[in-house]
Design a protein around this motif. Structure first.
Motif, PDB file in Angstrom:
ATOM      1  N   SER A 321       0.816  -1.219   0.000  1.00  0.00           N
ATOM      2  CA  SER A 321       0.000   0.000   0.000  1.00  0.00           C
ATOM      3  C   SER A 321       0.848   1.265   0.000  1.00  0.00           C
ATOM      4  CB  SER A 321      -0.937   0.011   1.214  1.00  0.00           C
ATOM      5  OG  SER A 321      -0.199   0.112   2.421  1.00  0.00           O
ATOM      6  N   LYS A 347      -2.481  -1.625  -3.338  1.00  0.00           N
ATOM      7  CA  LYS A 347      -3.427  -0.601  -2.899  1.00  0.00           C
ATOM      8  C   LYS A 347      -2.750   0.756  -3.035  1.00  0.00           C
ATOM      9  CE  LYS A 347      -6.208   1.023   1.003  1.00  0.00           C
ATOM     10  NZ  LYS A 347      -6.474   0.909   2.462  1.00  0.00           N
ATOM     11  N   LEU A 377      -6.128  -2.113  -6.228  1.00  0.00           N
ATOM     12  CA  LEU A 377      -7.164  -1.362  -5.530  1.00  0.00           C
ATOM     13  C   LEU A 377      -6.734   0.102  -5.602  1.00  0.00           C
ATOM     14  CD1 LEU A 377      -8.249  -2.352  -1.879  1.00  0.00           C
ATOM     15  CD2 LEU A 377      -8.358  -0.045  -2.762  1.00  0.00           C
TER      16      LEU A 377
END
Length: 708
Positions: A321, A347, A377
């Protein structure tokens, strides 16, 4: 067909697990002994089908003939017994209960640290009764930790890679066993394969879940496919406190995967920017069996890759992320989030108010491809970023009105997101049907509509009471048709209306399910056999599938379905087939290990373990009473496929002789579960809810009313 976050097999009980290779699995359990803990481990081992070894029992049996009582001799006996057990395990799956005092021997502690699966069973001390076999300190080899619980926990943790926490004051040991089985399956299996299809995860913002009401929590997680536990928002980072939070989630949202996140201040979180502490806390996520771990990309490569490489073969999927206002090079950040292929999910989140940049960002992320095929994502925070949450299909983070605040600006609930997708034409409304006549009292609509509503899907399930195939043909050709259930009363469904069918339909002659695929084609299936498989799989354990015999009553399509299921179960014992009204019809299906029976008397002394009755509910057939007295082993199990009425003549007779029963309502629910799975691939998340609702209604309609 819609798919779930994790790829799951046709058996909805599998929870998405893929078994490891044929190498045997050795699980060592350590922790403080008690009567309840010992029973828990024995029951769990039996449920998993593993061999059970209690080392304390082995040592105890050897002490009886040993006159040496000094601690050095006892330590040597412990070590020799432990080594002897390890050397003679052969190629079997085994759970070895080490209890609480085996770790007192230094050499055993060293051996445990080298094992792959050592699990510390952590029960809060005030729930624990020390019931150790060897309570005499003279027999314990000293590391000076006998009366210090906290020090003892430290040693348990030094010897183990995993930890199963029992929720404080939890006394439902059946539930604990269920959770322990799931935990052990999770850590001993490969990573679950992730699907890049519609899914949501709830981002929790509670500082202590133990203060949250159960009903409120279950309302909050409604419609979600996973739960994010934000460690940085908790009141404490103590390992026991974190373990209790995870145990609370397991109890109240069983089977929802946990995303374990420590969000740092530099990444819009609350945890201090101390990478050493963060990676230390991330290890707890692995230790507690969390299915997904969020690893921020912002930390130095050496520490990050050291942690990732150490845990790459563990059970957990990894999220790479990154959060920032904007990125000069979006592709470069996407590459960095992949952690050189060690991440399973990317992410990437921005916090921009520039609409042009937001659209550019979304477009690049949607088209970006990596050789390692990670799911991406991509989101933008704030009100202007809400569209990115609508467009992001895979693992969209959501909040809920009952949470005190959202974890990020612009976060919406599942319901809000689904409504926006529907209004934009991204989520189409569908109609599902039950075809047949009569069907007015069917519980099928209750089950499926409840499931659709739980996930906020714009699907309607309707009853279509008809036996006219031209009417059915016009319905299944409509653009909003999603699928259908076909009642048993509607026989000889014209297969030319369906594009292709499962092999079970051709073999059994029964099709009870229609699925409209994404490409518009219609697929037909028989979910009865899958339901029978699920109900019999644990009863017909593999060790008896060649030793005992089965009797099937009837020769209808349901009887052929039962035969098909037994073949899928690899049942090699004798199958007797008996049609009381027309015994000669059984000869048409007799082959291999299937024997047609002409007279009931032939069934005596035949070692019958299971009876599957596919006779109509109005049948008055019962066995001659001597049948039950002449079985060579235990009384047979009766599986009656009829769910209405609750009692048939045969089930009443079986009850009279105290036979175990599998009722038709159980098969009804299971085969509807299989339909829901084909339509949504989410059934395992709502099994308990749907079963409870349907059985409650069934009880009102067919049990209470009958009794009164």
């Amino acid at each position: 067909m819609d798919q779930h976050l994790f790829n799951v097999s046709n058996n909805s009980h599998s929870h998405g697990f893929r078994h490891l290779s044929t190498d045997s699995i050795r699980i060592f359990l350590i922790g403080i002994s008690s009567i309840d803990i010992n029973r828990l481990i024995e029951c769990t081992t039996k449920s998993l089908g593993y061999r059970f070894i209690n080392i304390n029992d082995e040592i105890k049996s050897k002490i009886r003939g040993n006159n040496e009582n000094d601690s050095d001799s006892f330590r040597k006996l412990q070590l020799n017994t432990f080594m002897s057990i390890l050397e003679n395990l052969n190629n079997i799956n085994v759970i070895i209960w080490c209890g609480d005092n085996l770790i007192d021997t230094v050499e055993i502690r060293d051996i445990l640290r080298l094992q792959k699966f050592v699990v510390y069973l952590n029960q809060i001390q005030n729930n624990t009764i020390d019931n150790s076999t060897f309570a005499d300190n003279n027999r314990r080899t000293s590391i000076n930790i006998h009366n210090n619980y906290e020090n003892r926990k430290l040693v348990y943790r030094q010897c183990s890679q995993y930890e199963f926490c029992i929720l404080k004051d939890e006394n439902d040991w059946t539930l604990i066993e269920k959770h322990l089985c799931y935990f052990l399956k999770t850590i001993t299996n490969n990573k679950r394969r992730l699907k890049s299809d519609p899914s949501f995860f709830l981002s929790l913002t509670s500082n202590n879940l133990l203060t949250v009401d159960k009903d409120k929590f279950q309302s909050i997680v409604k419609g979600c496919d996973a739960i994010e536990l934000r460690i940085d928002l908790l009141d404490s980072y103590d390992i026991d406190f974190i373990g209790q939070q995870i145990s609370y989630i397991r109890k109240n949202a069983f089977l929802l995967p946990i995303i374990y996140t420590v969000r740092s201040q530099s990444q819009y979180g609350k945890f201090i920017n101390d990478e050493q502490l963060i990676f230390h806390l991330l290890t707890y996520g692995i230790r507690f069996g969390c299915e997904i771990i969020d690893v921020e990309t912002c930390w130095n490569d050496t520490l990050r890759y050291e942690w990732l490489n150490k845990n790459k073969d563990k059970h957990a999927n990894i999220i790479g992320s990154i959060h920032a206002e904007k990125f000069d090079n979006i592709e470069q950040m996407l590459m960095k989030c992949s952690h050189n292929g060690l991440a399973d999910i990317i992410k990437i989140v921005i916090n921009s108010i520039d609409i042009k940049y937001i659209l550019q960002f979304t477009s690049i992320c949607k088209s970006f491809k990596l050789e390692s095929h990670q799911n991406i994502l991509s989101l933008c925070m704030g009100n202007k970023g809400k569209l990115t949450r609508v467009l992001n299909v895979f693992m969209t983070p959501v909040t809920h009105p009952l949470l005190s605040y959202a974890s990020a600006k612009g976060q919406m609930s599942v319901e809000e997101t689904q409504l926006l997708r529907q209004s934009l034409g991204l989520l189409e409304s569908k109609k599902f049907y039950l075809f047949g006549k009569p069907i007015e009292h069917s519980l099928t609509q209750l089950l499926h509509q409840t499931g659709f509503d739980y996930f906020y899907l714009p699907y309607n399930y309707e009853l279509c009471e008809t036996d006219k195939f031209d009417m059915i043909e016009s319905i299944i050709k409509q653009t909003d048709f999603g699928g259908a259930s076909i009642a048993m009363s509607l026989k000889q469904f014209p297969l030319e209306l369906i594009d292709y069918v499962n092999e079970s339909v051709n073999i059994t002659g029964i099709m009870n399910t229609i699925v409209k695929l994404d490409n518009g084609q219609l697929y037909g299936d028989n979910t009865y056999w899958k339901a029978i498989y699920t109900l019999l799989d644990n009863i017909l354990v593999k060790s008896i599938r060649s030793e005992y015999n089965v009797l099937i009553l009837g020769t209808s399509g349901m009887a052929r379905t039962a035969l098909y299921t037994l073949k899928k179960l690899q049942f090699t014992g004798t199958i007797f087939l008996y049609n009381p009204r027309n015994p000669a019809k059984a000869k048409e299906l007799a082959k291999d290990n299937i024997i047609a029976v002409n007279e009931q008397s032939f069934l005596e002394n035949q070692n019958i373990y299971l009876i599957i009755s596919t006779l109509p509910s109005i049948s008055t057939f019962t066995f001659e009473e001597k049948f039950f007295f002449h079985q060579t082993n235990n009384l047979p199990i009766l599986f009656d496929v009829n769910y209405v009425p609750y009692h048939t003549c045969l089930t009443r007779q079986a009850q009279k002789f105290n036979c175990r029963l599998i009722r038709g309502i159980d098969m009804f629910i299971e085969q509807r579960f299989e339909q829901f799975q084909l339509w949504t691939n989410k059934v395992h998340l709502v099994r308990s809810l749907l079963e409870q609702i349907v059985k409650q209604k069934y009880d009102e309609l067919y049990i209470q009313s009958f009794d009164t």
